[in-house]
Design an enzyme around this catalytic site. Structure first.
Site, PDB file in Angstrom:
ATOM      1  N   HIS A  20     108.832  85.896  75.728  1.00 60.75           N
ATOM      2  CA  HIS A  20     107.931  86.844  76.416  1.00 60.75           C
ATOM      3  C   HIS A  20     108.776  87.924  77.100  1.00 60.75           C
ATOM      4  O   HIS A  20     108.503  89.122  76.999  1.00 60.75           O
ATOM      5  CB  HIS A  20     107.074  86.100  77.443  1.00 60.75           C
ATOM      6  CG  HIS A  20     106.416  86.984  78.462  1.00 60.75           C
ATOM      7  ND1 HIS A  20     107.107  87.542  79.523  1.00 60.75           N
ATOM      8  CD2 HIS A  20     105.143  87.435  78.582  1.00 60.75           C
ATOM      9  CE1 HIS A  20     106.288  88.290  80.248  1.00 60.75           C
ATOM     10  NE2 HIS A  20     105.086  88.241  79.693  1.00 60.75           N
ATOM     11  N   LYS A  70     108.503  81.548  77.316  1.00 65.90           N
ATOM     12  CA  LYS A  70     108.585  82.550  78.395  1.00 65.90           C
ATOM     13  C   LYS A  70     109.807  83.451  78.196  1.00 65.90           C
ATOM     14  O   LYS A  70     109.765  84.650  78.453  1.00 65.90           O
ATOM     15  CB  LYS A  70     108.646  81.859  79.764  1.00 65.90           C
ATOM     16  CG  LYS A  70     108.937  82.805  80.934  1.00 65.90           C
ATOM     17  CD  LYS A  70     107.829  83.791  81.126  1.00 65.90           C
ATOM     18  CE  LYS A  70     107.952  84.851  82.179  1.00 65.90           C
ATOM     19  NZ  LYS A  70     109.052  85.065  83.023  1.00 65.90           N
ATOM     20  N   GLU A  89     109.129  91.816  76.588  1.00 70.58           N
ATOM     21  CA  GLU A  89     108.963  92.689  77.774  1.00 70.58           C
ATOM     22  C   GLU A  89     110.086  93.744  77.816  1.00 70.58           C
ATOM     23  O   GLU A  89     109.831  94.932  78.040  1.00 70.58           O
ATOM     24  CB  GLU A  89     108.988  91.798  79.017  1.00 70.58           C
ATOM     25  CG  GLU A  89     109.002  92.484  80.358  1.00 70.58           C
ATOM     26  CD  GLU A  89     109.172  91.452  81.489  1.00 70.58           C
ATOM     27  OE1 GLU A  89     108.341  90.529  81.591  1.00 70.58           O
ATOM     28  OE2 GLU A  89     110.138  91.578  82.270  1.00 70.58           O
ATOM     29  N   SER A 102     104.471  83.932  84.410  1.00 71.50           N
ATOM     30  CA  SER A 102     104.678  85.376  84.299  1.00 71.50           C
ATOM     31  C   SER A 102     103.593  86.113  85.053  1.00 71.50           C
ATOM     32  O   SER A 102     102.458  85.655  85.129  1.00 71.50           O
ATOM     33  CB  SER A 102     104.664  85.824  82.841  1.00 71.50           C
ATOM     34  OG  SER A 102     104.796  87.244  82.796  1.00 71.50           O
TER      35      SER A 102
HETATM   36  C1  6PG Z   1     107.461  88.027  84.466  1.00 75.23           C
HETATM   37  C2  6PG Z   1     108.765  88.766  84.551  1.00 75.23           C
HETATM   38  C3  6PG Z   1     109.672  88.068  85.503  1.00 75.23           C
HETATM   39  C4  6PG Z   1     110.788  88.925  86.042  1.00 75.23           C
HETATM   40  C5  6PG Z   1     111.903  89.101  85.079  1.00 75.23           C
HETATM   41  C6  6PG Z   1     112.588  90.412  85.209  1.00 75.23           C
HETATM   42  O1  6PG Z   1     107.123  87.655  83.364  1.00 75.23           O
HETATM   43  O2  6PG Z   1     106.816  87.860  85.500  1.00 75.23           O
HETATM   44  O3  6PG Z   1     109.369  88.833  83.321  1.00 75.23           O
HETATM   45  O4  6PG Z   1     110.099  86.904  84.872  1.00 75.23           O
HETATM   46  O5  6PG Z   1     110.329  90.125  86.517  1.00 75.23           O
HETATM   47  O6  6PG Z   1     112.809  88.088  85.398  1.00 75.23           O
HETATM   48  O7  6PG Z   1     113.714  90.295  84.460  1.00 75.23           O
HETATM   49  P1  6PG Z   1     114.903  91.292  84.548  1.00 75.23           P
HETATM   50  O8  6PG Z   1     115.385  91.293  85.990  1.00 75.23           O
HETATM   51  O9  6PG Z   1     115.893  90.701  83.622  1.00 75.23           O
HETATM   52  O10 6PG Z   1     114.373  92.626  84.164  1.00 75.23           O
END
Ligand code: 6PG
Length: 509
Positions: free
Chosen positions: A213, A210, A217, A138
């Site tokens: 996570h 993750k 998010e 991430s």
């Molecule tokens: C991270 C983000 C990364 C990505 C997501 C966005 O932890 O670095 O979460 O994994 O930006 O996939 O997800 P969406 O396109 O579903 O918003």
């Protein structure tokens, strides 16, 4: 060039935004890389960037034009990192590596956002060909370049080999303050602090963590977006004014990376029009699936994550732009209320507390989900450690994670964060303002599903009695589904002949 110089430490496949930055991060930390991508331009791009950023005489990244060449450029046993889209591309690359002669003691690390059950299946599927290890990453492109948060899982044997590399490239935290140790320049490395990389558990557990996570998010982002909507459409503040409010909040309890970038997004002006760009961005949210997976997993495990799930719904409803436009001309909301500046200030303070409380509930939901998943799948998850590796590098990084780590340090078996004394006090102290903020948003007619679902979660969790007694009665009425009784300690199931006047309840077992 000597043989020693040609053989690389790590093979890297997939040089998109995340892959390229991870390669440069690895190179900064002294690992040389054999890099491959189906797109030649991407290989050239990473080599060029490495040339500009490399302060040593020796190239750190070698471009390869095939899987076979990639394997031939590596020290044995091979260590290969994949940064390719989740799903079929991962299997495609695995099959190509088998075709190129990968060996059973070689390690392949999947760093994409793979669905955790796919990772479990892949580890089994490829175990005679190579060792598949998964490590979710991430942090977006900046995190990948200067220190991501890493959630490795799989074979402990593979982890022993990967650990020093992962600890080198991961974000670092000052263990006393919980604050990130910033690394922002190419070539710079940080060797002090706690690395945001910790072994999570058996295959798939890292990707599960993750996934949660990302669920958190989604909730965190939605909570901030609802606050923006209330302040903008409800209270009439401009994007710049809201940026000022958020910036102030970001210096206090609501300090987080997501709040920080929100301020930047709100301040950004369109080059074409000179107006705040946020007004020009189409209000249809995208999603790649990790929030949805979290919601599905929570429903399957029977673990409530209403704020996370609501955040997924909020993205879905946003995508119905045409339908919403049509409905907006038909359906009425409350009459606008003229508020004084002082009344608005009071509402801003209430909203601050509502965000903080909703955020605590969203994290409580995510952590409880991981706990139930761990029980279901036989994983031993260290929740203090998970909170610690999320303090820097990842998208939900915030000083707040230090409080979560402390809660699990106090009680590693904590059922739900709401039961921790710190969180219980913080919520109790601010719940009245939270309620008022939810009422304010309701009376302004501004949707606030994340803020209110979190409040409802809080109220449900603190209710000794819920109306499920009536629900059980309803179920028994139409389907003879039975119920238990609070006045009998026998644990037996009862059923009523609801239409009969003769018999009341009967014990059926
Ligand atoms: C991270 C983000 C990364 C990505 C997501 C966005 O932890 O670095 O979460 O994994 O930006 O996939 O997800 P969406 O396109 O579903 O918003």
């Amino acid at each position: 060039m000597t043989q020693d110089k040609i053989l690389c430490d790590i093979g890297f496949i997939g040089l998109g935004v995340m892959g390229k930055n991870l390669v440069l991060n690895l190179a900064d930390n002294g690992f040389n890389i054999a890099a491959f991508d189906l797109c030649d331009e991407k290989i050239k791009g990473v080599i060029e960037q490495d040339k500009t950023e490399n302060t040593t005489e020796i190239p750190r990244v070698y471009g390869c034009s095939s899987y076979t060449e990639l394997l031939s450029q590596l020290k044995t046993p091979h260590l290969i990192i994949l940064s390719v889209p989740a799903g079929a591309p991962v299997d495609q690359v695995c099959e190509n590596l088998i075709g190129a002669g990968i060996q059973p003691d070689d390690i392949v690390i999947d760093t994409g956002n793979s669905l955790w059950v796919d990772t479990v299946a892949r580890e089994k599927k490829y175990k005679t060909n190579f060792l598949l290890f998964s490590s979710a990453v991430s942090g977006g492109e900046v995190g990948a370049r200067f220190g991501p948060s890493l959630m490795p899982s799989g074979s402990p044997y593979a982890w022993a080999r990967i650990k020093p590399i992962w600890e080198a490239i991961a974000a670092k935290v000052d263990p006393n303050t919980g604050k990130p140790l910033e690394r922002t320049k190419p070539g710079e490395i940080i060797t002090t602090g706690e690395p945001c990389a910790a072994y999570i558990g058996p295959a798939g557990s890292g990707h599960y963590v993750k996934m949660v996570h990302n669920g958190i998010e989604y909730a965190d982002m939605q909570i901030i977006c609802e606050a923006y909507h209330i302040l903008n459409a409800g209270l009439g503040f401009s994007a710049d004014e809201i940026a000022d409010i958020f910036e102030q909040w970001n210096n206090g309890l609501l300090d987080s990376y997501l709040m920080d970038i929100t301020v930047e997004v709100l301040r950004h002006k369109s080059v074409d029009t000179g107006t705040s760009l946020v007004y020009l961005i189409l209000d249809k949210a995208g999603q790649k699936g990790t929030g949805l997976w979290t919601a599905v997993s929570s429903l399957e495990l029977g673990c409530p994550t209403p704020t996370i799930t609501q955040a997924v719904y909020a993205r879905s409803i946003s995508s119905f732009k045409e339908l919403r436009t049509q409905a907006s001309t038909l359906l009425t909301g409350p009459q606008p209320v003229a508020l004084t500046n002082q009344e608005k200030q009071v509402q801003i303070e209430q909203l601050h507390d509502a965000i903080y409380c909703a955020k605590m509930c969203a994290y409580a939901q995510g952590f409880q989900l991981m706990k139930l998943a761990a029980k279901e799948h036989g994983w031993t998850l260290d929740f203090a450690s998970i909170a610690k590796i999320w303090r820097a590098g990842c998208i939900i990084r915030a000083t707040f994670l230090q409080s979560i780590a402390h809660a699990y340090d106090r009680n590693s078996d904590l059922e739900n964060l709401l039961l921790d004394s710190f969180f219980a006090e913080e919520l109790s102290e601010r719940q009245l303002n939270w309620r008022k903020a939810v009422c304010n948003a309701t009376m302004l007619g501004i949707p606030h599903g994340a803020l209110s679902s979190a409040l409802s979660y809080y109220d449900s969790m603190r209710s000794e009695v819920l109306p499920a007694n009536l629900l059980q009665g309803q179920r028994d009425f139409f389907g003879a589904h039975t119920f238990e009784r609070v006045d009998k300690a026998d644990g037996k199931k009862y059923h009523v002949q609801w239409s009969s006047t003769e018999r009341e309840t009967i014990v059926i077992e």
